[in-house]
Write an enzyme that holds these catalytic residues in place. Structure first.
Site, PDB file in Angstrom:
ATOM      1  N   LYS A  21       1.275  -5.645  -9.768  1.00  0.00           N
ATOM      2  CA  LYS A  21      -0.175  -5.798  -9.910  1.00  0.00           C
ATOM      3  C   LYS A  21      -0.549  -6.986 -10.787  1.00  0.00           C
ATOM      4  O   LYS A  21      -1.618  -7.559 -10.642  1.00  0.00           O
ATOM      5  CB  LYS A  21      -0.786  -4.529 -10.513  1.00  0.00           C
ATOM      6  CG  LYS A  21      -0.832  -3.358  -9.546  1.00  0.00           C
ATOM      7  CD  LYS A  21      -1.741  -2.266 -10.095  1.00  0.00           C
ATOM      8  CE  LYS A  21      -1.741  -1.038  -9.186  1.00  0.00           C
ATOM      9  NZ  LYS A  21      -2.547   0.045  -9.771  1.00  0.00           N
ATOM     10  N   LYS A  76      -4.947   1.029   1.858  1.00  0.00           N
ATOM     11  CA  LYS A  76      -6.262   0.401   1.790  1.00  0.00           C
ATOM     12  C   LYS A  76      -6.169  -0.975   1.156  1.00  0.00           C
ATOM     13  O   LYS A  76      -7.050  -1.810   1.327  1.00  0.00           O
ATOM     14  CB  LYS A  76      -7.207   1.360   1.083  1.00  0.00           C
ATOM     15  CG  LYS A  76      -7.791   0.939  -0.188  1.00  0.00           C
ATOM     16  CD  LYS A  76      -9.123   1.652  -0.339  1.00  0.00           C
ATOM     17  CE  LYS A  76     -10.127   0.784  -1.060  1.00  0.00           C
ATOM     18  NZ  LYS A  76     -11.005   0.013  -0.310  1.00  0.00           N
ATOM     19  N   LYS A  87       3.300   1.003   5.460  1.00  0.00           N
ATOM     20  CA  LYS A  87       2.468   2.186   5.280  1.00  0.00           C
ATOM     21  C   LYS A  87       0.990   1.866   5.448  1.00  0.00           C
ATOM     22  O   LYS A  87       0.544   0.784   5.093  1.00  0.00           O
ATOM     23  CB  LYS A  87       2.695   2.771   3.868  1.00  0.00           C
ATOM     24  CG  LYS A  87       3.791   3.814   3.846  1.00  0.00           C
ATOM     25  CD  LYS A  87       4.094   4.330   2.454  1.00  0.00           C
ATOM     26  CE  LYS A  87       2.940   5.037   1.799  1.00  0.00           C
ATOM     27  NZ  LYS A  87       3.357   5.703   0.520  1.00  0.00           N
TER      28      LYS A  87
END
Ligand code: TRP
Length: 326
Positions: free
Chosen positions: A111, A195, A192
């Site tokens: 991140k 979002k 996968k």
């Protein structure tokens, strides 16, 4: 009764992967566990987010959780920032965990990559998560595979604290789901459904209307050999459709495969099954969203119940470390 706790980010639209892999299980487990479900708005502050958007999404996530079947009479649904013991215990645990441990967290590296001003909160994110869990003496923590490392850290911190300051925390187990956990992107079946990747056609939102569901399933990527067979390696797209229909109808994908000869028939039945699966969720979400006052009231009750448990655990931990009772 076994205590479970899980957390969900207030990140807007939930999708079929969230529903089948997590929320639907949470709704089942609320009945045989003492269950706490936390909307982690403090964690959302670790990345840039517009205050108005955060506020709206937090309330909408509550509507989504209830729409997915969580019953506030049965389990405790609450917002993390409404229970002040979360940041309070985080500090005690930051003085228990080490820089070296946090440096090893792969999610922090992912991140933080490419950002020039990484927030300190992103670094200590896993400690806040440990506090979420340890405050409630959770035995089991249902999470996706991507949270395995954070759970391991939580366990290590709990054990270290207990050894240093005396038995204080329950050491939790991760509960990583096996069924419905592998919902893949309809356009890129090798990854996968998520979002965070921009794949509007590949992601079925929990609140998609029937026409959108039909369009996405119709356009879902398959292959050209024309044989209906469950084989995730060789036929990832088709196998994902079989898994979805299996998850929606509580069967095994291998068994579902034997019912079909043509891809088109499978897609038609999958569309119908998903539309039926999501219909009550959409209806409940619309109803809940029309009465924000009632949602706020549910969250206030949840926070009061959560606070009772959290305050006792925090007091225990603070006293164990030598903080003078107020
Ligand atoms: N980090 C989790 C995620 O991104 C969310 C989370 C925060 C959580 N606190 C938690 C999950 C406590 C389980 C338990 O998915």
């Amino acid at each position: 009764m076994t205590r479970v706790l899980s957390g969900v980010q207030p990140s807007g639209d939930l999708h079929l992967g969230n529903y089948l892999g997590a929320l639907r299980q949470w709704a089942v487990h609320q009945h045989d566990h003492d269950a706490f479900y936390c909307i982690v708005d403090l964690h959302a502050l670790t990345l840039e987010i517009d205050p108005k958007v955060l506020r709206a999404r937090t309330l909408d996530t509550a509507a989504n959780l209830l729409a997915a079947g969580l019953d506030p009479e049965v389990c405790t649904v609450f917002v993390q920032s409404h229970v002040p013991e979360h940041p309070r215990l985080t500090w005690l645990l930051e003085c228990t965990a080490t820089m070296g441990e946090l440096n090893r967290m792969t999610q922090f590296k992912d991140k933080g990559r490419g950002q020039d001003a990484v927030r300190a909160g992103l670094f200590t994110y896993p400690v806040l998560m440990a506090a979420d869990i340890l405050l409630y003496d959770a035995d089991r923590v249902p999470v996706g595979d991507d949270q395995r490392q954070h759970l391991e850290l939580t366990r290590e911190v709990a054990v270290r604290f207990n050894n240093r300051y005396g038995p204080t925390f329950t050491v939790p187990e991760a509960a990583i789901p096996t069924v419905g956990a592998r919902v893949m992107d309809l356009q890129h079946p090798e990854r996968k459904m998520s979002k965070s990747v921009d794949s509007p056609l590949g992601t079925v939102a929990m609140l998609d209307d029937p026409a959108e569901v039909a369009r996405k399933v119709r356009k879902a990527v398959t292959d050209t050999d024309g044989e209906v067979r469950y084989d995730p390696e060789a036929k990832p797209g088709l196998s994902n459709l079989l898994e979805l229909l299996a998850a929606a109808t509580d069967r095994r994908p291998e068994d579902v495969a034997t019912d079909y000869e043509r891809y088109g028939d499978l897609k038609r039945d999958l569309t119908d099954a998903l539309v039926e699966l999501l219909r009550p969720v959409r209806a409940r979400h619309a109803e809940l969203s029309s009465d924000p006052g009632a949602l706020h009231a549910v969250l206030a009750r949840g926070a009061a119940r959560a606070h009772e448990v959290a305050a006792a655990t925090y007091a225990r931990a603070a006293a164990a470390m030598g903080l003078l009772p107020a």
